[in-house]
Write an enzyme that holds these catalytic residues in place. Structure first.
Site, PDB file in Angstrom:
ATOM      1  N   ASP C 162       0.869  -1.183   0.000  1.00 51.93           N
ATOM      2  CA  ASP C 162       0.000   0.000   0.000  1.00 51.93           C
ATOM      3  C   ASP C 162       0.898   1.223   0.000  1.00 51.93           C
ATOM      4  O   ASP C 162       1.462   1.545   1.040  1.00 51.93           O
ATOM      5  CB  ASP C 162      -0.899  -0.029   1.248  1.00 51.93           C
ATOM      6  CG  ASP C 162      -1.767   1.206   1.398  1.00 51.93           C
ATOM      7  OD1 ASP C 162      -2.387   1.350   2.461  1.00 51.93           O
ATOM      8  OD2 ASP C 162      -1.829   2.025   0.452  1.00 51.93           O
ATOM      9  N   GLU C 192      -0.882  10.599   0.796  1.00 57.58           N
ATOM     10  CA  GLU C 192      -2.235  10.021   0.729  1.00 57.58           C
ATOM     11  C   GLU C 192      -2.648   9.507   2.107  1.00 57.58           C
ATOM     12  O   GLU C 192      -3.776   9.678   2.544  1.00 57.58           O
ATOM     13  CB  GLU C 192      -2.274   8.877  -0.289  1.00 57.58           C
ATOM     14  CG  GLU C 192      -3.660   8.285  -0.545  1.00 57.58           C
ATOM     15  CD  GLU C 192      -4.094   7.244   0.474  1.00 57.58           C
ATOM     16  OE1 GLU C 192      -3.232   6.767   1.252  1.00 57.58           O
ATOM     17  OE2 GLU C 192      -5.296   6.920   0.510  1.00 57.58           O
ATOM     18  N   GLU C 193      -1.706   8.903   2.799  1.00 57.99           N
ATOM     19  CA  GLU C 193      -2.023   8.221   4.058  1.00 57.99           C
ATOM     20  C   GLU C 193      -2.462   9.174   5.166  1.00 57.99           C
ATOM     21  O   GLU C 193      -3.003   8.721   6.170  1.00 57.99           O
ATOM     22  CB  GLU C 193      -0.802   7.408   4.542  1.00 57.99           C
ATOM     23  CG  GLU C 193      -0.404   6.259   3.630  1.00 57.99           C
ATOM     24  CD  GLU C 193      -1.386   5.075   3.668  1.00 57.99           C
ATOM     25  OE1 GLU C 193      -2.432   5.167   4.318  1.00 57.99           O
ATOM     26  OE2 GLU C 193      -1.080   4.045   3.026  1.00 57.99           O
ATOM     27  N   ASP C 215      -5.060   1.764  -6.153  1.00 56.14           N
ATOM     28  CA  ASP C 215      -4.663   1.586  -4.754  1.00 56.14           C
ATOM     29  C   ASP C 215      -5.065   0.183  -4.317  1.00 56.14           C
ATOM     30  O   ASP C 215      -5.751  -0.540  -5.039  1.00 56.14           O
ATOM     31  CB  ASP C 215      -5.352   2.647  -3.877  1.00 56.14           C
ATOM     32  CG  ASP C 215      -4.555   2.988  -2.623  1.00 56.14           C
ATOM     33  OD1 ASP C 215      -4.707   4.115  -2.126  1.00 56.14           O
ATOM     34  OD2 ASP C 215      -3.796   2.126  -2.128  1.00 56.14           O
ATOM     35  N   HIS C 301      -1.672  -2.262   6.112  1.00 54.73           N
ATOM     36  CA  HIS C 301      -1.101  -1.459   7.201  1.00 54.73           C
ATOM     37  C   HIS C 301      -0.420  -2.310   8.263  1.00 54.73           C
ATOM     38  O   HIS C 301      -0.244  -1.900   9.403  1.00 54.73           O
ATOM     39  CB  HIS C 301      -2.139  -0.507   7.829  1.00 54.73           C
ATOM     40  CG  HIS C 301      -2.428   0.689   6.965  1.00 54.73           C
ATOM     41  ND1 HIS C 301      -3.058   1.820   7.418  1.00 54.73           N
ATOM     42  CD2 HIS C 301      -2.165   0.929   5.656  1.00 54.73           C
ATOM     43  CE1 HIS C 301      -3.176   2.704   6.427  1.00 54.73           C
ATOM     44  NE2 HIS C 301      -2.638   2.178   5.332  1.00 54.73           N
TER      45      HIS C 301
END
Lengths: 355, 352, 329
Positions: C162, C192-193, C215, C301
């Site tokens: 990711d 983005e995160e 994504d 994540h």
């Protein structure tokens, strides 16, 4: 550049006092707007008030190849809004911006432009139980009382803590140091603005409820870079068990606080470096604000248009968003000095290579 | 004269969930066709209707936004002969068990939202309110037929038919915010015979319930000088506190707070008093939860106003509105628009 | 392509500090770009194709979740805050790498209740120093997780799949495109995160007619997983909605039609928790029809995110099909 060319004079203390005494809650910044417009008139090349009530002032530089630098200081403070009339001078209220409900009971308030006095009462201790005293008082349970005849206030009026501004030795005590300190600093910077930049000074509205003013001002100005001037918590008190305080955020007396990151912005490393190096070169006390939570006008600004390199620089202040905040005169002075020096040394070369 | 009650019933009988507004948009287009000079559809699917003004160009413009999208549900998965759901917009799962719905698959299918027997639910929910993720839809079809008719991503809307209640009130789903679209239509009809100085943009916005996307993008595209959001607000009803609700049928609300330009509020209040349109001041300390929250911060910023139409039981299939308030909103909007002249903007100020 | 993926995932670039990954990506794309530039927030933007064609923006984010130093204590232990959606349970015993290459391990204070997870305030990074003087770290330094790329054949595992896998898909697609009727903007986005910040400004700058994020999305195919229809190996995801965006139905239908015509497997995806750059693109300026091509990914994540190589290659095939043929929404 002599490092104490910008000292805090008595006139600036008077200005800060009048700013702190203004009742100007997010969405109702008029009282501060009036003071600021008065002060700006002799100094700004252009001045306008936009659709949200922001003041946009431009002071043009004189050098060639100038950067357009946006600097913001928000005019609004956190406070209260009367929401419902319960009769007998008693009003329900709601908070505007983040206020810890535990800071409210037993305080005096000023309501509206008239500064009508009121109180946030609490049940007499004699009439409470021990169990009850362990429970937090929510805003739901609190009321603002203006006295039995009521009269001069109405639903929709704004209110703030009623704290008189005072200088106490090396410190300043008052309500709304967040962000009247920033407003005072930005006013001084306009008067002393260096020739190498076009200074786009914006006195913003509604920062405390999401950077709403800064957002539209940044879109309108589309600057080369932006600096938000604000205050930031100093949580440098002792722990209950004397364990080391590792989450102090900033410390009083340690100088201007430069941000690397907060919850709303990952600051441009080129600007962080420029300000830190300027401080070191001129021996201006500074500290790096601990990364983590919080946010400033920069959060809204850097995301506008095709992106705006941004930084925040703040005066450390204890007890923000309460009735009595406390700051050191030296931190105010050092923040002003750093901003002025770093502004004077800005060149387009800073943004030449990517972040 | 448009029959507003009929118009409302038609609008809430057409699906138009956030992101998928085209069925209801088609009906609104038909209603606005005779009332506007131009009609366009934005890239996000909002409907823009223009009534041109008469001042010389460049003319100021006012944008009135009434979101046309509705909350609802979407098929998240197929489990044998049952459907699993996800929500679109804010749905309180407690009102779902036993609700009649329409599943918009390859064709429209009637269905019921069912609460499975306790022993088929996780322990905490044997006796407590069951979250959406454990509810199912039963269409009566076999697993095989269901798989032919329905797929992941298909929409599910409430099937409750509109009811006319006493006192010129109407109950149904999706009154949030089709009642405002009706009020805006009434406004356009009243303006038909009036001469206008400013351009008027009537916007039936998309995706308010999810992202305020319609308001942000239509505001950016049209860049009005003034924006007014019309939405439903909380009417007094059993269980709702009285200090932040407004009586049904006794008037509309004028928003007051940081999301509202103080000068525009004052103009509206003065006008409502003059026209003897009953109103209440709705104190909004932070964001208004309406298109107005987006419109105010579009581009360089837009002076914004929020008008509220009281509604009972918001976000349930039995929302209830008084048509008297809908007509009042339409009239106040129309009268306000006719006061807009070439001096309005220069006189407009936050500070009285 | 596996070599490319490995190079991308083993680079350390948390949100806000993407310079390193940007250089890796730039080396891969410079030769294929008609124009290339870096914007104010650090987004890398590559234009390729017909300058008169419809503007299509593709976005895959280069940043990964990470940690930032908040304090160095009197014994040289480093306290931290998080960048992006880091989960406490993935940290304990984990390894991190700072931007200057220094490594560290994550420890925690004693657990009063071993059944409860400690939160970030009770964890620290140990770089092997015994005093603040010995410890080279300063407040504001950033680190990312360290976990080498693992090739399990069909399945690939690494930290920062990711969204380095999305970056890989964009690069591979760019390499394959010879002609297109459209004006393509490949945006390797930043931040983005922490709230799709890079895509917001990049989309404003590009001002596209159509946008697609690329994504990862989670799957429902592991034991007692949250209910979700997407599974590894069943094809790339065509996103119907996630927590931040309702894909434009016309874009969804276009993607479905194209996949079916090219006989590429796909899955319709609904993601209840999580958002992507697609939201930022959709809400830009006067609005942009937008959607997202998803790579199904397990354990998002965590330091061991897993994707299926067939899904990745099918994503490239689908994207290539989408971008090289005329579009009728």
């Amino acid at each position: 550049m002599p490092k104490n060319s910008l000292t805090i004079r008595a006139s600036q203390l008077k200005l800060l006092e009048s700013l702190c005494h203004a009742v100007a809650v997010s969405g109702d910044e008029g009282e501060v707007r009036k003071i600021v417009l008065e002060r700006l008139k002799p100094h700004a090349d252009s001045l306008k008030v936009d659709a949200l009530g922001n003041i946009l002032a431009v002071k043009n530089g004189t050098a060639d190849n100038r950067l357009r630098v946006m600097m913001t200081a928000h005019m609004d403070e956190v406070g209260f809004m009367l929401t419902h009339d319960e009769g007998d001078g008693i009003y329900r209220f709601d908070t505007v911006g983040h206020v810890d409900p535990r800071q409210l009971a037993g305080k005096a308030v000023w309501i509206g432009r008239e500064h009508t006095p009121g109180v946030i009462g609490a049940k007499p201790i004699h009439l409470t139980t021990a169990e009850e005293r362990r429970r937090m008082l929510e805003v739901e349970n609190l009321r603002i009382d203006v006295g039995p005849e009521g009269g001069k206030v109405k639903v929709g009026d704004r209110a703030t803590f009623a704290t008189p501004f005072r200088r106490v030795g090396p410190s300043l005590l008052g309500k709304a140091l967040d962000n009247r300190l920033g407003v005072a600093i930005l006013l001084e910077l306009i008067e002393q603005s260096p020739p190498n930049v076009d200074l786009l000074a914006v006195f913003t509205v509604q920062e405390e409820i999401g950077g709403r003013g800064a957002r539209v001002a940044a879109f309108a100005l589309d600057p080369h870079l932006a600096i938000a001037v604000d205050t930031t918590p100093a949580r440098d008190l002792p722990a209950w068990d004397d364990s080391p305080n590792q989450a102090y955020n900033t410390r009083l007396g340690a100088g201007a606080a430069i941000y690397v990151a907060d919850a709303a912005t990952l600051y441009d490393p080129r600007l962080v470096r420029h300000f830190a190096e300027t401080a070191q070169a001129l021996s201006i006390p500074y500290q790096i604000r601990q990364p983590g939570s919080g946010g400033t006008d920069a959060g809204a600004i850097h995301r506008q248009r095709a992106g705006i390199p941004s930084l925040s620089v703040s005066v450390p202040v204890r007890y923000l968003h309460t009735a009595a905040s406390l700051a050191r005169l030296s931190d105010w002075q050092n923040t002003l000095a750093l901003l002025h020096a770093a502004l004077s040394r800005l060149t387009p070369a800073l943004l030449a290579s990517p972040r | 004269m448009i029959d507003l009650n009929e118009l409302l019933k038609n609008l809430i009988s057409a699906p138009g969930l956030s992101g998928y507004e085209s069925p209801v948009r088609t009906l609104i287009e038909q209603a606005w066709q005779p009332l506007t000079d131009e009609l366009h559809i934005s890239r996000l699917g909002s409907l823009h209707g223009l009534r041109r003004g008469s001042l010389t160009e460049p003319r100021p413009s006012v944008l009135i936004s009434a979101h046309m999208d509705a909350i609802g549900l979407m098929v998240k998965g197929l489990v044998g002969e049952f459907l699993r759901l996800t929500q679109i917009g804010g749905v309180d799962a407690r009102i779902l068990p036993g609700q009649a719905v329409t599943v918009h698959g390859r064709q429209d299918l009637p269905g019921v939202i069912v609460q499975p027997p306790a022993h088929l639910l996780p322990q905490p929910y044997h006796e407590a309110a069951v979250p959406l993720e454990y509810l199912l839809v039963d269409t009566g079809l076999t697993a095989q037929e269901l798989a032919r008719q329905v797929r992941v991503g298909d929409l599910v809307s409430f099937a409750q038919a509109p009811l006319t209640l006493a006192g010129d009130a109407i109950a149904g789903h999706t009154l949030d915010n089709r009642v405002s679209v009706v009020a805006l239509t009434a406004c356009l009809e009243l303006l038909q015979k009036r001469l206008l100085a400013w351009d008027v943009w009537a916007v039936a916005s998309a995706q308010e319930e999810e992202t305020l996307g319609g308001a942000f993008t239509s505001g950016f595209q049209l860049r009005p000088s003034l924006a007014i959001a019309v939405d439903v607000t909380f009417a007094a009803s059993p269980g709702s506190p009285s200090h932040n609700t407004y009586p049904l049928g006794k008037g509309i609300t004028l928003g007051w707070g940081p999301n509202i330009h103080a000068g525009v509020f004052r103009a509206f209040e003065e006008l409502a008093k003059k026209l003897e349109i009953p109103y209440a001041v709705e104190v909004i300390p932070r964001h208004s939860g309406t298109d107005g929250y987006a419109l105010q911060v579009v581009a360089e910023g837009i002076p914004t106003m929020v008008i509220g139409i009281p509604l009972r039981y918001m976000h349930t299939p039995v929302e209830t509105v008084s048509m008297k308030d809908v007509r009042r909103a339409g009239r106040l909007l129309a009268e306000f628009i006719t006061t807009l002249d070439e001096t309005f903007l220069e006189k407009l100020s936050w500070d009285a | 392509m596996k070599t490319l993926i490995q190079k991308l995932v083993e680079t350390f670039s948390p949100s806000g500090y993407e310079a390193a990954i940007r250089e890796v990506v730039r080396a891969e794309v410079a030769a294929y770009a008609d124009e290339i530039h870096v914007d104010a927030l650090g987004n890398l933007i590559v234009r390729k194709g017909n300058p008169q064609g419809q503007k299509i923006m593709l976005a895959a984010h280069m940043d990964e979740i990470g940690l930032m130093v908040t304090h160095v204590d009197e014994n040289g232990f480093v306290r931290f805050t998080t960048l992006g959606g880091v989960r406490p349970h993935t940290l304990l015993g984990g390894r991190v790498r700072f931007l200057d290459g220094q490594a560290g391990v994550i420890g925690s204070e004693r657990l009063d209740d071993p059944a409860k997870l400690p939160d970030f305030e009770h964890m620290f990074i140990d770089v092997g120093a015994s005093s603040p003087q010995q410890c080279a770290r300063r407040v504001g330094d950033v680190a990312a997780f360290e976990r080498p790329f693992l090739d399990l054949g069909q399945r690939l595992v690494a930290k920062s799949m990711d969204d380095r896998i999305g970056v890989a898909v964009l690069i591979a697609t760019l390499h394959q495109i010879t002609t297109t009727p459209h004006n393509l903007f490949f945006v390797f986005s930043v931040q983005e995160e922490v709230g799709v910040r890079g895509a917001t400004t990049a989309a404003f700058g590009v001002d596209p007619d159509l946008g697609l994020a690329v994504d990862v999305c989670s799957t429902g195919d592991t034991p007692k997983a949250a209910k979700m229809e997407v599974a590894l190996g069943k094809g790339p995801g065509i996103k119907v909605r996630d927590a931040g965006v309702l894909s434009d139905p016309r874009v969804v239908n276009w993607m479905v039609r194209t996949a079916e015509a090219a006989q590429i497997p796909y899955q319709l995806e609904i993601l209840e928790r999580g958002g992507t750059d697609a939201r930022a693109i959709q809400l830009t300026r006067a609005g942009v029809p937008a959607g997202c091509l998803s790579i199904p990914c397990r354990y998002i994540h965590s330091p061991s995110e897993m994707v299926d190589f067939d899904d990745v290659q099918n994503a490239v095939r689908l994207l290539h099909s989408l971008l090289t043929q005329p579009i009728e929404l």
